[in-house]
Design an enzyme around this catalytic site. Structure first.
Site, PDB file in Angstrom:
ATOM      1  CG  ASP A   9      -1.711   1.199   1.457  1.00 27.19           C
ATOM      2  OD1 ASP A   9      -2.356   1.676   0.149  1.00 27.19           O
ATOM      3  OD2 ASP A   9      -1.874   1.672   2.445  1.00 27.19           O
ATOM      4  CG  ASP A  11      -1.475   7.735   1.345  1.00 26.37           C
ATOM      5  OD1 ASP A  11      -0.364   7.999   0.649  1.00 26.37           O
ATOM      6  OD2 ASP A  11      -2.590   8.130   0.926  1.00 26.37           O
ATOM      7  CE  LYS A  45      -3.988   6.389   8.683  1.00 27.09           C
ATOM      8  NZ  LYS A  45      -3.174   5.782   9.561  1.00 27.09           N
ATOM      9  N   GLY A  46      -7.431   4.360   3.420  1.00 24.48           N
ATOM     10  CA  GLY A  46      -7.479   3.146   2.463  1.00 24.48           C
ATOM     11  C   GLY A  46      -8.860   3.086   1.634  1.00 24.48           C
ATOM     12  NE  ARG A  49      -9.813  12.189  -5.165  1.00 18.39           N
ATOM     13  CZ  ARG A  49      -9.290  12.020  -6.437  1.00 18.39           C
ATOM     14  NH1 ARG A  49      -9.959  12.559  -7.266  1.00 18.39           N
ATOM     15  NH2 ARG A  49      -8.049  11.579  -6.658  1.00 18.39           N
ATOM     16  CB  SER A  52     -13.079   9.803   1.710  1.00 15.66           C
ATOM     17  OG  SER A  52     -12.088   8.791   1.770  1.00 15.66           O
ATOM     18  CB  SER A 118      -3.931   7.517  -3.991  1.00 11.45           C
ATOM     19  OG  SER A 118      -3.551   8.625  -4.424  1.00 11.45           O
ATOM     20  CG  LEU A 119      -7.251   8.227  -9.781  1.00 16.53           C
ATOM     21  CD1 LEU A 119      -8.425   9.105 -10.172  1.00 16.53           C
ATOM     22  CD2 LEU A 119      -7.126   7.277 -10.688  1.00 16.53           C
ATOM     23  CG  ASN A 120      -3.182  12.500  -6.654  1.00 15.26           C
ATOM     24  OD1 ASN A 120      -3.266  13.289  -7.568  1.00 15.26           O
ATOM     25  ND2 ASN A 120      -4.317  12.298  -5.677  1.00 15.26           N
ATOM     26  CD  GLU A 171      -3.592  -1.296   2.795  1.00 16.21           C
ATOM     27  OE1 GLU A 171      -3.559  -0.584   3.660  1.00 16.21           O
ATOM     28  OE2 GLU A 171      -4.217  -1.243   1.858  1.00 16.21           O
TER      29      GLU A 171
END
Length: 222
Positions: A9, A11, A45-46, A49, A52, A118-120, A171
Site C-alpha cells: 500500500d 499511504d 484510510k484506504g 475519494r 471518503s 489514490s490516482l496520485n 497495509e
C-alpha cells in the site's frame, strides 16, 4: 511455494500523507459546515475519494444534501488541494526502513508491486524518488470497487503476473488488510488494531526482508 511478489500500500506504508489528506478534506468540509478531527480521519484510510466524501457527509448529517454533480465538485476540489500539498514531499518523506526493504526485495529478485486507491500514486512515487523500484502499480484507474474489496490487490498481482497465494501484501488500514486477506495473499499489517493481519508490526522500522522471508517460511495451510 516460493514467494514471488511483495505488494505495498502507499499511504502509511511507504510514506505518510494522511495528514495532507486530512488538511485537504477539512478545508472542503469547513466550507459546507462540517467539522471533524484527525481521529475521524482515521476512518478514511484506504478507501476511495468518493467513499471518503460520503462518510464525511454522513458524519455531518448532510448525506442527502448534495447532488452527484456537487459531490463530484467537492471531491475534485479536495484532490486539487491535496495535489498542491504533495509538492512538500521529497525523498526524505519515505518512512523509516522502506528504502532498505525495497532494495533487499529487488536484490532477492522478487517482484514489487503497489496497490493504492489514490490516482496520485504514480506522482507520489516520483516525488519520493522510488518509482523505478516498482514492477507494477495498480491505482484507482484500474478498479471499480475500493478496499476492503480485494480488487486492487488482485489487479496488482495480475499486473505482476503472479498468483495471489504467491504474494505478500502490506497495509496500514483495517480495510486494506481485509482486502489482502480476501485476495488470498498473506497479509502484513503496519500499526495498531490490525489483529486480522497474518503478521502485525508496530512500524516500518520492523519491516525487513528477513522479517518477510521468515513470515513466508512460517505460513501454514489448512
Amino acid at each position: 511455494m516460493t514467494l514471488k511478489a511483495v505488494v505495498f500500500d502507499l499511504d502509511g506504508v511507504i510514506t505518510d500523507t494522511a495528514h495532507l489528506h486530512f488538511l485537504a478534506w477539512r478545508a472542503v468540509a469547513d466550507e459546507i459546515g462540517i467539522t471533524f478531527d484527525e481521529a475521524f480521519n482515521e476512518q478514511l484510510k484506504g478507501i476511495s475519494r468518493m467513499d471518503s466524501l460520503q462518510r464525511i457527509l454522513k458524519h455531518g448529517g448532510k448525506e442527502g444534501t448534495f447532488s452527484d454533480e456537487q459531490r463530484l465538485a467537492l471531491a475534485t476540489k479536495k484532490n486539487a488541494l491535496y495535489v498542491q500539498s504533495l509538492a512538500s514531499l521529497t525523498e526524505d518523506s519515505l518512512l523509516t526502513g522502506i528504502r532498505d526493504v525495497l532494495a533487499d526485495i529487488r536484490a532477492a529478485k522478487v517482484k514489487i508491486g503497489l496497490a493504492s486507491v489514490s490516482l496520485n500514486a504514480p506522482g507520489i512515487l516520483h516525488a519520493l524518488g522510488i518509482h523505478q523500484a516498482f514492477d507494477f502499480c495498480a491505482d484507482a484507474s484500474r478498479i471499480c470497487r475500493s478496499k476492503p474489496d480485494p480488487e486492487i490487490f488482485l489487479a496488482a498481482c495480475a499486473g505482476l503476473n503472479v498468483r495471489p497465494d504467491a504474494a505478500i501484501g502490506i497495509e496500514d488500514a483495517p480495510a486494506g488488510v481485509e482486502a489482502i486477506n480476501a485476495a488470498g495473499m498473506l497479509s502484513v499489517g503496519i500499526g495498531c488494531g490490525l489483529n486480522h493481519a497474518g503478521l502485525q508490526l508496530h512500524s516500518t522500522r520492523e519491516l525487513t526482508w528477513k522479517c518477510l522471508t521468515e513470515f513466508w517460511a512460517s505460513r501454514t495451510y489448512c
